[in-house]
Design a protein around this motif. Sequence first.
Motif, PDB file in Angstrom:
ATOM      1  N   LEU A   1       0.823  -1.205   0.000  1.00  0.00           N
ATOM      2  CA  LEU A   1       0.000   0.000   0.000  1.00  0.00           C
ATOM      3  C   LEU A   1       0.858   1.256   0.000  1.00  0.00           C
ATOM      4  O   LEU A   1       0.510   2.263  -0.612  1.00  0.00           O
ATOM      5  N   ASP A   2       1.992   1.198   0.694  1.00  0.00           N
ATOM      6  CA  ASP A   2       2.891   2.356   0.727  1.00  0.00           C
ATOM      7  C   ASP A   2       3.337   2.750  -0.668  1.00  0.00           C
ATOM      8  O   ASP A   2       3.300   3.925  -1.053  1.00  0.00           O
ATOM      9  N   VAL A   3       3.792   1.777  -1.466  1.00  0.00           N
ATOM     10  CA  VAL A   3       4.274   2.069  -2.816  1.00  0.00           C
ATOM     11  C   VAL A   3       3.163   2.671  -3.657  1.00  0.00           C
ATOM     12  O   VAL A   3       3.355   3.646  -4.395  1.00  0.00           O
ATOM     13  N   SER A   4       1.962   2.117  -3.551  1.00  0.00           N
ATOM     14  CA  SER A   4       0.838   2.641  -4.328  1.00  0.00           C
ATOM     15  C   SER A   4       0.529   4.081  -3.937  1.00  0.00           C
ATOM     16  O   SER A   4       0.324   4.943  -4.789  1.00  0.00           O
ATOM     17  N   ARG A   5       0.550   4.385  -2.659  1.00  0.00           N
ATOM     18  CA  ARG A   5       0.196   5.729  -2.207  1.00  0.00           C
ATOM     19  C   ARG A   5       1.278   6.742  -2.538  1.00  0.00           C
ATOM     20  O   ARG A   5       0.981   7.885  -2.883  1.00  0.00           O
ATOM     21  N   ILE A   6       2.526   6.335  -2.429  1.00  0.00           N
ATOM     22  CA  ILE A   6       3.601   7.262  -2.802  1.00  0.00           C
ATOM     23  C   ILE A   6       3.527   7.579  -4.280  1.00  0.00           C
ATOM     24  O   ILE A   6       3.733   8.719  -4.715  1.00  0.00           O
ATOM     25  N   SER A   7       3.218   6.578  -5.114  1.00  0.00           N
ATOM     26  CA  SER A   7       3.111   6.802  -6.557  1.00  0.00           C
ATOM     27  C   SER A   7       2.030   7.825  -6.868  1.00  0.00           C
ATOM     28  O   SER A   7       2.132   8.580  -7.838  1.00  0.00           O
ATOM     29  N   GLN A   8       0.984   7.868  -6.058  1.00  0.00           N
ATOM     30  CA  GLN A   8      -0.120   8.805  -6.294  1.00  0.00           C
ATOM     31  C   GLN A   8       0.065  10.111  -5.528  1.00  0.00           C
ATOM     32  O   GLN A   8      -0.782  10.991  -5.608  1.00  0.00           O
ATOM     33  N   GLY A   9       1.160  10.240  -4.790  1.00  0.00           N
ATOM     34  CA  GLY A   9       1.375  11.449  -4.006  1.00  0.00           C
ATOM     35  C   GLY A   9       0.427  11.566  -2.831  1.00  0.00           C
ATOM     36  O   GLY A   9       0.097  12.682  -2.406  1.00  0.00           O
ATOM     37  N   LYS A  10      -0.029  10.442  -2.289  1.00  0.00           N
ATOM     38  CA  LYS A  10      -1.003  10.467  -1.201  1.00  0.00           C
ATOM     39  C   LYS A  10      -0.355  10.356   0.179  1.00  0.00           C
ATOM     40  O   LYS A  10      -1.052  10.236   1.180  1.00  0.00           O
ATOM     41  N   ILE A  11       0.970  10.345   0.217  1.00  0.00           N
ATOM     42  CA  ILE A  11       1.649  10.271   1.507  1.00  0.00           C
ATOM     43  C   ILE A  11       2.339  11.599   1.769  1.00  0.00           C
ATOM     44  O   ILE A  11       3.113  12.077   0.937  1.00  0.00           O
ATOM     45  N   ALA A  12       2.073  12.192   2.908  1.00  0.00           N
ATOM     46  CA  ALA A  12       2.721  13.438   3.312  1.00  0.00           C
ATOM     47  C   ALA A  12       3.637  13.135   4.492  1.00  0.00           C
ATOM     48  O   ALA A  12       3.231  12.477   5.456  1.00  0.00           O
ATOM     49  N   LEU A  13       4.872  13.600   4.395  1.00  0.00           N
ATOM     50  CA  LEU A  13       5.824  13.374   5.477  1.00  0.00           C
ATOM     51  C   LEU A  13       5.500  14.286   6.663  1.00  0.00           C
ATOM     52  O   LEU A  13       5.127  15.449   6.490  1.00  0.00           O
ATOM     53  N   ARG A  14       5.671  13.759   7.854  1.00  0.00           N
ATOM     54  CA  ARG A  14       5.500  14.548   9.074  1.00  0.00           C
ATOM     55  C   ARG A  14       6.892  14.831   9.626  1.00  0.00           C
ATOM     56  O   ARG A  14       7.393  14.143  10.511  1.00  0.00           O
ATOM     57  N   LYS A  15       7.501  15.847   9.056  1.00  0.00           N
ATOM     58  CA  LYS A  15       8.894  16.116   9.389  1.00  0.00           C
ATOM     59  C   LYS A  15       9.014  16.814  10.747  1.00  0.00           C
ATOM     60  O   LYS A  15       8.174  17.634  11.120  1.00  0.00           O
ATOM     61  N   GLU A  16      10.087  16.478  11.407  1.00  0.00           N
ATOM     62  CA  GLU A  16      10.454  17.132  12.652  1.00  0.00           C
ATOM     63  C   GLU A  16      11.961  17.026  12.805  1.00  0.00           C
ATOM     64  O   GLU A  16      12.623  16.276  12.084  1.00  0.00           O
TER      65      GLU A  16
ATOM     66  N   LEU B   1      21.360  11.863   3.053  1.00  0.00           N
ATOM     67  CA  LEU B   1      20.281  12.779   3.423  1.00  0.00           C
ATOM     68  C   LEU B   1      20.869  14.111   3.868  1.00  0.00           C
ATOM     69  O   LEU B   1      21.961  14.150   4.453  1.00  0.00           O
ATOM     70  N   PRO B   2      20.175  15.221   3.635  1.00  0.00           N
ATOM     71  CA  PRO B   2      20.680  16.517   4.089  1.00  0.00           C
ATOM     72  C   PRO B   2      20.535  16.681   5.601  1.00  0.00           C
ATOM     73  O   PRO B   2      19.512  16.298   6.180  1.00  0.00           O
ATOM     74  N   CYS B   3      21.557  17.233   6.238  1.00  0.00           N
ATOM     75  CA  CYS B   3      21.498  17.547   7.668  1.00  0.00           C
ATOM     76  C   CYS B   3      20.902  18.944   7.860  1.00  0.00           C
ATOM     77  O   CYS B   3      20.730  19.704   6.912  1.00  0.00           O
ATOM     78  N   ILE B   4      20.612  19.286   9.108  1.00  0.00           N
ATOM     79  CA  ILE B   4      20.136  20.635   9.414  1.00  0.00           C
ATOM     80  C   ILE B   4      21.106  21.282  10.389  1.00  0.00           C
ATOM     81  O   ILE B   4      21.769  20.620  11.188  1.00  0.00           O
ATOM     82  N   ALA B   5      21.201  22.631  10.320  1.00  0.00           N
ATOM     83  CA  ALA B   5      22.138  23.355  11.173  1.00  0.00           C
ATOM     84  C   ALA B   5      21.515  23.710  12.514  1.00  0.00           C
ATOM     85  O   ALA B   5      22.190  23.765  13.528  1.00  0.00           O
ATOM     86  N   GLU B   6      20.197  24.005  12.509  1.00  0.00           N
ATOM     87  CA  GLU B   6      19.535  24.404  13.746  1.00  0.00           C
ATOM     88  C   GLU B   6      18.519  23.347  14.144  1.00  0.00           C
ATOM     89  O   GLU B   6      17.883  22.733  13.297  1.00  0.00           O
TER      90      GLU B   6
ATOM     91  N   LEU C   1      10.840   6.952  -0.606  1.00  0.00           N
ATOM     92  CA  LEU C   1      10.814   7.670   0.664  1.00  0.00           C
ATOM     93  C   LEU C   1      12.064   8.527   0.833  1.00  0.00           C
ATOM     94  O   LEU C   1      11.991   9.659   1.345  1.00  0.00           O
ATOM     95  N   VAL C   2      13.211   8.014   0.416  1.00  0.00           N
ATOM     96  CA  VAL C   2      14.447   8.795   0.497  1.00  0.00           C
ATOM     97  C   VAL C   2      14.339  10.031  -0.384  1.00  0.00           C
ATOM     98  O   VAL C   2      14.742  11.146   0.007  1.00  0.00           O
ATOM     99  N   GLU C   3      13.826   9.880  -1.601  1.00  0.00           N
ATOM    100  CA  GLU C   3      13.676  11.032  -2.495  1.00  0.00           C
ATOM    101  C   GLU C   3      12.696  12.050  -1.931  1.00  0.00           C
ATOM    102  O   GLU C   3      12.856  13.259  -2.140  1.00  0.00           O
ATOM    103  N   MET C   4      11.668  11.593  -1.215  1.00  0.00           N
ATOM    104  CA  MET C   4      10.739  12.526  -0.580  1.00  0.00           C
ATOM    105  C   MET C   4      11.429  13.326   0.520  1.00  0.00           C
ATOM    106  O   MET C   4      10.989  14.425   0.861  1.00  0.00           O
ATOM    107  N   HIS C   5      12.525  12.803   1.060  1.00  0.00           N
ATOM    108  CA  HIS C   5      13.323  13.522   2.054  1.00  0.00           C
ATOM    109  C   HIS C   5      14.444  14.325   1.395  1.00  0.00           C
ATOM    110  O   HIS C   5      15.379  14.765   2.076  1.00  0.00           O
ATOM    111  N   ASN C   6      14.363  14.503   0.058  1.00  0.00           N
ATOM    112  CA  ASN C   6      15.398  15.230  -0.700  1.00  0.00           C
ATOM    113  C   ASN C   6      16.761  14.549  -0.615  1.00  0.00           C
ATOM    114  O   ASN C   6      17.805  15.205  -0.661  1.00  0.00           O
ATOM    115  N   GLY C   7      16.724  13.246  -0.493  1.00  0.00           N
ATOM    116  CA  GLY C   7      17.970  12.481  -0.436  1.00  0.00           C
ATOM    117  C   GLY C   7      18.130  11.609  -1.661  1.00  0.00           C
ATOM    118  O   GLY C   7      17.385  11.708  -2.638  1.00  0.00           O
ATOM    119  N   ARG C   8      19.108  10.736  -1.585  1.00  0.00           N
ATOM    120  CA  ARG C   8      19.357   9.810  -2.690  1.00  0.00           C
ATOM    121  C   ARG C   8      19.852   8.489  -2.128  1.00  0.00           C
ATOM    122  O   ARG C   8      20.420   8.440  -1.030  1.00  0.00           O
TER     123      ARG C   8
END
Length: 665
Positions: free
Chosen positions: A345-360, A508-513, A483-490
């Motif tokens: 189900l995850d693959v299907s939903r990501i393909s349709q853009g139906k998954i939103a990341l809850r970043k923190e 994956l990109p790190c954050i400074a703050e 999922l990695v690409e959704m995090h702007n990674g590779r």
Amino acid sequence: MVRSGSEALKEILHREFAVILLDVNMPDIDGLETAKLIRQYKRSAHTPIIFITAYADEMQTAQGYSLGAVDYILSPVNAEVLRSKVKVFVELYQMQVRTRVMAEERVALAKAEAARFAAEETTRRSTFLARASHELGSSLDLEEGMRRLLALMVPDLADEAALVVDAEAGMPLFFHRGAETRALRSYQDLPDPLASSLQRALREGVSNQEPRILAHPLRVGQSILGAIALAYRAESPSLAPRDLVTLDEVVGRAAIALDNARLYRSLQREIVRSREAEEQLQDANQRKDEFLAMLSHELRNPLAPIRNAVEVIRRIGSGEPMLAMARDIIDRQAAHLARLVDELLDVSRISQGKIALRKESVELGRIVSQSVETVRPMIDLRGQKLVLDGPPGPVWLSADPARLAQVLANLLNNASKYTPEGGRIDLMVGAAAGEATLVVRDNGSGIEPQLLPHVFDLFVQGERSLDRSQGGLGVGLTLVKRLVEMHNGRVEATSPGLGKGAIFKVTLPCIAEVRTEPARESREAQAATEVYGRRVLVVDDNVDAAESTAAFLRLEGHEVKTVADGTQALASLKVFDPHVIVLDIGLPGLDGFEVARRLRSRGDTSHALLIAVTGYGQREDRQRAAESGFDYYFVKPTDPREIHGAIERGRAPAEAGRLQDSGGL
């Protein structure tokens, strides 16, 4: 008047004379010699010469006449006779001049007429060709273009005309006579001479002319697009050469215009086919999504009571080793099946853009710990060694912790599956130049070179044995990449070859703050003050799921009542007065959403804790649950301990009205 032959010759070079009076005996050049020289000039070659002489014998006279003399006059000259003879030649000369002038005027007039006619013809031809270009280029509809071409030909260039384009593809055949253009089904509907000439031009690719018939192929480059045939009545004159030139020009332009129209029609058909195919794909994709949603629901429904039953058995406890082993087997396999359903189900939903990341802001070590804890049982079961090499200090990311833990767990799980028992798996975590890296390396079966470029494609797997001991659906690595690409990674995969292991590297990109996370002491304190022994109403049409959930909650000290549909749930409120309602969404009659809305609208249950337990995990379902008033949302199969934990936490004031998501995607 001149006095010698030389002077006479000079005058003749500059002037034209009607008649020449020439004395035979002159001092420098005699008259006969002068006459001979006069005849050599083009201007005076035919000028009449009258010789004047005091003596003329037969030889001299013959010589004079041979030089073009018209008369001999003997001295002394009779003036009247001379005047009369000269007058005749002067009048003749004047008449010749007038005739020549008239001839020149007629020639000039003829040239002017010819020039005017040529100009008019050029204008007419240019106007006709301009009109032809306008008519042919004004429409990209092929049949309309064919009709316009025939209307141009008749009656300007022919009495009848027939036209066919792309006959092999079944394109239309048209015939024009008078003011009418008709579409014909076959060549048999055409007059015979016209049909045979049209087919011959189309077949041979060259123009052909028969009595009253002229046929031209429509050529575009080296290909034959079609053909046009023109017919003339018996009394019609043949086409002039200029008309043939115009016809050739029109046919050439028509071939280009009709080819454009044909290509446009092909493009339109291709666009229609593409749209239909796209609609079919979208329809199929929608049916697939609906099927996957229903599949997840139907698979999760039986998994829920299995998980509940396992927890009940574990809660009761037993000293029997075989029972404990069977319980653990059931627990592991149910969790494995639930994970497979979630991955699909995850693959299907990501393909349709139906998954939103809850970043923190999250520390990478925490994610690594969660992932290792998830896969540790499988690694230990296979006797494998997991070696962790972490960074010297904390590495902070802006990421969805659950999704990133899922990525790393999938990579570790994949490494374990393809590494033999007793093998080694290395997990290396590092950070440099503003990027965090996760490297999973194993000494397992490796990846074939031809498979390596496609290892992240959906449903792609390495070579499996007939027993399929590694299991899986071939979606885990696809899920990792997306999922990695959704995090702007590779993510990248390498392998030295078969039997030499594989390496997967995530960047994956790190954050400074780092934002300061809110303290959880207040929530924990509130949880500590919760009172046990709640009245819990479990509403589920799956009797096994309802009873197993109720059994576990009773073991935790709660008073539990089960009902099978929404109507019974509403009817039980006054008698049972529940503090907590565990509500399935897919109920017969009133669904869970409607029941929740009614509960929230009632005064006596508006503050009850509503927990959704369902097999539907789509984002839209979660949104509807939040709008309906649910406090928690669990996707089956749900660990009953999570339900108990939600009951302990209750409806915290800080989070009232906000859907608490757990076990979902």
